[in-house]
Motif scaffolding. Sequence first.
Motif, PDB file in Angstrom:
ATOM      1  N   PHE A  17      12.786  -7.803  -1.300  1.00 53.68           N
ATOM      2  CA  PHE A  17      13.579  -6.590  -1.176  1.00 53.68           C
ATOM      3  C   PHE A  17      13.083  -5.529  -2.155  1.00 53.68           C
ATOM      4  CE2 PHE A  17      17.594  -4.089  -1.487  1.00 53.68           C
ATOM      5  CZ  PHE A  17      17.784  -3.871  -0.130  1.00 53.68           C
ATOM      6  N   GLU A  18      12.911  -4.313  -1.655  1.00 56.32           N
ATOM      7  CA  GLU A  18      12.432  -3.169  -2.432  1.00 56.32           C
ATOM      8  C   GLU A  18      11.004  -3.347  -2.932  1.00 56.32           C
ATOM      9  OE1 GLU A  18      15.108  -2.056  -5.566  1.00 56.32           O
ATOM     10  OE2 GLU A  18      16.508  -1.089  -4.194  1.00 56.32           O
ATOM     11  N   ARG A  19      10.286  -4.340  -2.448  1.00 56.68           N
ATOM     12  CA  ARG A  19       8.907  -4.551  -2.890  1.00 56.68           C
ATOM     13  C   ARG A  19       7.946  -3.994  -1.842  1.00 56.68           C
ATOM     14  NH1 ARG A  19       7.267 -10.446  -4.793  1.00 56.68           N
ATOM     15  NH2 ARG A  19       8.754  -9.843  -6.402  1.00 56.68           N
ATOM     16  N   PRO A  20       7.216  -2.913  -2.146  1.00 55.16           N
ATOM     17  CA  PRO A  20       6.280  -2.350  -1.168  1.00 55.16           C
ATOM     18  C   PRO A  20       5.075  -3.264  -0.967  1.00 55.16           C
ATOM     19  CG  PRO A  20       6.053  -1.222  -3.259  1.00 55.16           C
ATOM     20  CD  PRO A  20       7.233  -2.142  -3.403  1.00 55.16           C
ATOM     21  N   LEU A  21       4.461  -3.138   0.193  1.00 59.54           N
ATOM     22  CA  LEU A  21       3.227  -3.872   0.436  1.00 59.54           C
ATOM     23  C   LEU A  21       2.112  -3.295  -0.435  1.00 59.54           C
ATOM     24  CD1 LEU A  21       3.140  -4.203   4.336  1.00 59.54           C
ATOM     25  CD2 LEU A  21       3.361  -6.069   2.696  1.00 59.54           C
ATOM     26  N   PRO A  22       1.169  -4.127  -0.868  1.00 56.71           N
ATOM     27  CA  PRO A  22       0.004  -3.595  -1.589  1.00 56.71           C
ATOM     28  C   PRO A  22      -0.718  -2.558  -0.731  1.00 56.71           C
ATOM     29  CG  PRO A  22       0.078  -5.988  -1.755  1.00 56.71           C
ATOM     30  CD  PRO A  22       1.131  -5.594  -0.764  1.00 56.71           C
ATOM     31  N   PRO A  78      -1.517  -5.641   7.505  1.00 54.62           N
ATOM     32  CA  PRO A  78      -1.407  -6.721   6.515  1.00 54.62           C
ATOM     33  C   PRO A  78      -2.013  -8.021   7.020  1.00 54.62           C
ATOM     34  CG  PRO A  78       0.724  -6.272   7.541  1.00 54.62           C
ATOM     35  CD  PRO A  78      -0.203  -5.177   7.969  1.00 54.62           C
ATOM     36  N   GLY A  79      -2.803  -8.646   6.163  1.00 57.12           N
ATOM     37  CA  GLY A  79      -3.393  -9.937   6.484  1.00 57.12           C
ATOM     38  C   GLY A  79      -2.904 -10.994   5.514  1.00 57.12           C
ATOM     39  N   ALA A  80      -3.528 -12.157   5.550  1.00 56.06           N
ATOM     40  CA  ALA A  80      -3.087 -13.282   4.731  1.00 56.06           C
ATOM     41  C   ALA A  80      -3.126 -12.936   3.243  1.00 56.06           C
ATOM     42  CB  ALA A  80      -3.951 -14.499   5.021  1.00 56.06           C
ATOM     43  N   ALA A  81      -4.199 -12.286   2.790  1.00 54.67           N
ATOM     44  CA  ALA A  81      -4.318 -11.953   1.366  1.00 54.67           C
ATOM     45  C   ALA A  81      -3.237 -10.969   0.937  1.00 54.67           C
ATOM     46  CB  ALA A  81      -5.706 -11.382   1.086  1.00 54.67           C
ATOM     47  N   THR A  82      -2.948  -9.991   1.790  1.00 57.36           N
ATOM     48  CA  THR A  82      -1.921  -8.996   1.470  1.00 57.36           C
ATOM     49  C   THR A  82      -0.552  -9.652   1.358  1.00 57.36           C
ATOM     50  OG1 THR A  82      -3.159  -7.257   2.612  1.00 57.36           O
ATOM     51  CG2 THR A  82      -0.814  -6.865   2.242  1.00 57.36           C
ATOM     52  N   VAL A  83      -0.234 -10.529   2.299  1.00 59.80           N
ATOM     53  CA  VAL A  83       1.068 -11.194   2.296  1.00 59.80           C
ATOM     54  C   VAL A  83       1.206 -12.091   1.069  1.00 59.80           C
ATOM     55  CG1 VAL A  83       2.576 -12.793   3.531  1.00 59.80           C
ATOM     56  CG2 VAL A  83       1.276 -11.078   4.792  1.00 59.80           C
ATOM     57  N   THR A  84       0.138 -12.805   0.735  1.00 56.17           N
ATOM     58  CA  THR A  84       0.175 -13.673  -0.444  1.00 56.17           C
ATOM     59  C   THR A  84       0.437 -12.863  -1.705  1.00 56.17           C
ATOM     60  OG1 THR A  84      -1.361 -15.230   0.601  1.00 56.17           O
ATOM     61  CG2 THR A  84      -1.127 -15.343  -1.799  1.00 56.17           C
ATOM     62  N   GLN A  85      -0.261 -11.741  -1.839  1.00 56.41           N
ATOM     63  CA  GLN A  85      -0.055 -10.879  -3.006  1.00 56.41           C
ATOM     64  C   GLN A  85       1.361 -10.303  -3.028  1.00 56.41           C
ATOM     65  OE1 GLN A  85      -2.891  -7.688  -3.272  1.00 56.41           O
ATOM     66  NE2 GLN A  85      -1.883  -6.732  -5.027  1.00 56.41           N
ATOM     67  N   TRP A  86       1.873  -9.959  -1.859  1.00 53.82           N
ATOM     68  CA  TRP A  86       3.206  -9.351  -1.739  1.00 53.82           C
ATOM     69  C   TRP A  86       4.303 -10.324  -2.182  1.00 53.82           C
ATOM     70  CZ3 TRP A  86       6.727  -9.640   2.888  1.00 53.82           C
ATOM     71  CH2 TRP A  86       7.754  -8.689   2.836  1.00 53.82           C
ATOM     72  N   ARG A 126       7.897  -2.967   6.428  1.00 53.15           N
ATOM     73  CA  ARG A 126       7.109  -2.333   5.379  1.00 53.15           C
ATOM     74  C   ARG A 126       5.803  -1.777   5.942  1.00 53.15           C
ATOM     75  NH1 ARG A 126       9.536  -0.220   1.153  1.00 53.15           N
ATOM     76  NH2 ARG A 126      10.441  -1.682  -0.302  1.00 53.15           N
ATOM     77  N   HIS A 127       5.183  -2.525   6.857  1.00 50.28           N
ATOM     78  CA  HIS A 127       3.957  -2.046   7.496  1.00 50.28           C
ATOM     79  C   HIS A 127       4.237  -0.818   8.349  1.00 50.28           C
ATOM     80  CE1 HIS A 127       0.311  -1.831   9.854  1.00 50.28           C
ATOM     81  NE2 HIS A 127       0.985  -2.083  10.962  1.00 50.28           N
TER      82      HIS A 127
END
Length: 329
Positions: A83-88, A94-102, A173-174
């Motif tokens: 919650f309230e956390r933007p995507l990198p 968004p791919g696997a790396a983006t989701v993991t970082q998120w 978010r995307h």
Amino acid sequence: MIIEAAQTLISAYGDARAALSAAQERLALFPEPDVLLARVRLAEQDGLAWLEGEDFMPDQLATDYGFSRRAWRQWPFAFVRAFERPLPASLQPPGAATVTQWLDGADRSPVATPADQALPLASDRLTAWERRTRAPARTLPPLVAAADLAAEFVRTAPLVAGNPVIGVMLAERHALGDSNLSAGGIVAIGMKQRQTPWLRLCAGTGPDDAGFGDDDAHDLSESGRAVRCRLAWLNAASTGAATVVRLDKRLRLWLSGLDAACVGTRRNSHLRKVALLAARGPSLTATRAAQELGLSRQAATLLIAQGCERRLLREITHGNAFRRYVIAL
């Protein structure tokens, strides 16, 4: 039938874009934006908790975890992890790396909370999710592609629990980018209000969300399932955005009443501050008002009583000890 489905989706897409634009405009023009945002965030949290299958009771949560603006980070829901956390920032879907970082809890606070804990991800399933969504996400408008991202997150289930709610937040978010309108739950607001059977739709066993004929409603193909999920997503986005517009209208009327009530009061009166403090949280007590505004408990109690007399506030505890008040919308 294919033409009819395409026309229905195009219409739903246009309605969703228009509704989201209207909601964003209302937020930008609202005289007390933090008040409107506070009510929108509560509505988002309510929708996300519903999507998790949990009851959402703001007053009870406030009693258990406090009234601070970040108290939600301690709530026992999966959605608090994102919650309230933007995507990198990325130019790509968004791919696997983006989701993991998120989801890795990189922005941990000094005191550990549930929101700071990383969600365990099954890397093979997350990779499968990326493989199935990457191509469509590059060719479709983000608001439409978001439906596929969210639905496929449910089907591949890279998390042990919370896949529907985290998938919806990720996709939103995307779709909305860095818009301050959303903390991840605008679509969830609409899903709750429409009682969207999201899990059944993702599985291909749910009904369409209005607008299709019988043949399309019973289309069990993968493309038919995708169309129904996209339509449900777009309709929920429209409904969620329309809720923001309705909140804007109700709060503007309330602020007009507040302005009228403050006319003629002493220049050093804290009535307006007390009313706005109540508007920014789930509920207000005299103790909290006194602490936040540096007043005596007696002064805070008198101000709250004035707010009730002028129909700005109303009591929700029916005279019990530790009385609580909310704004009278």
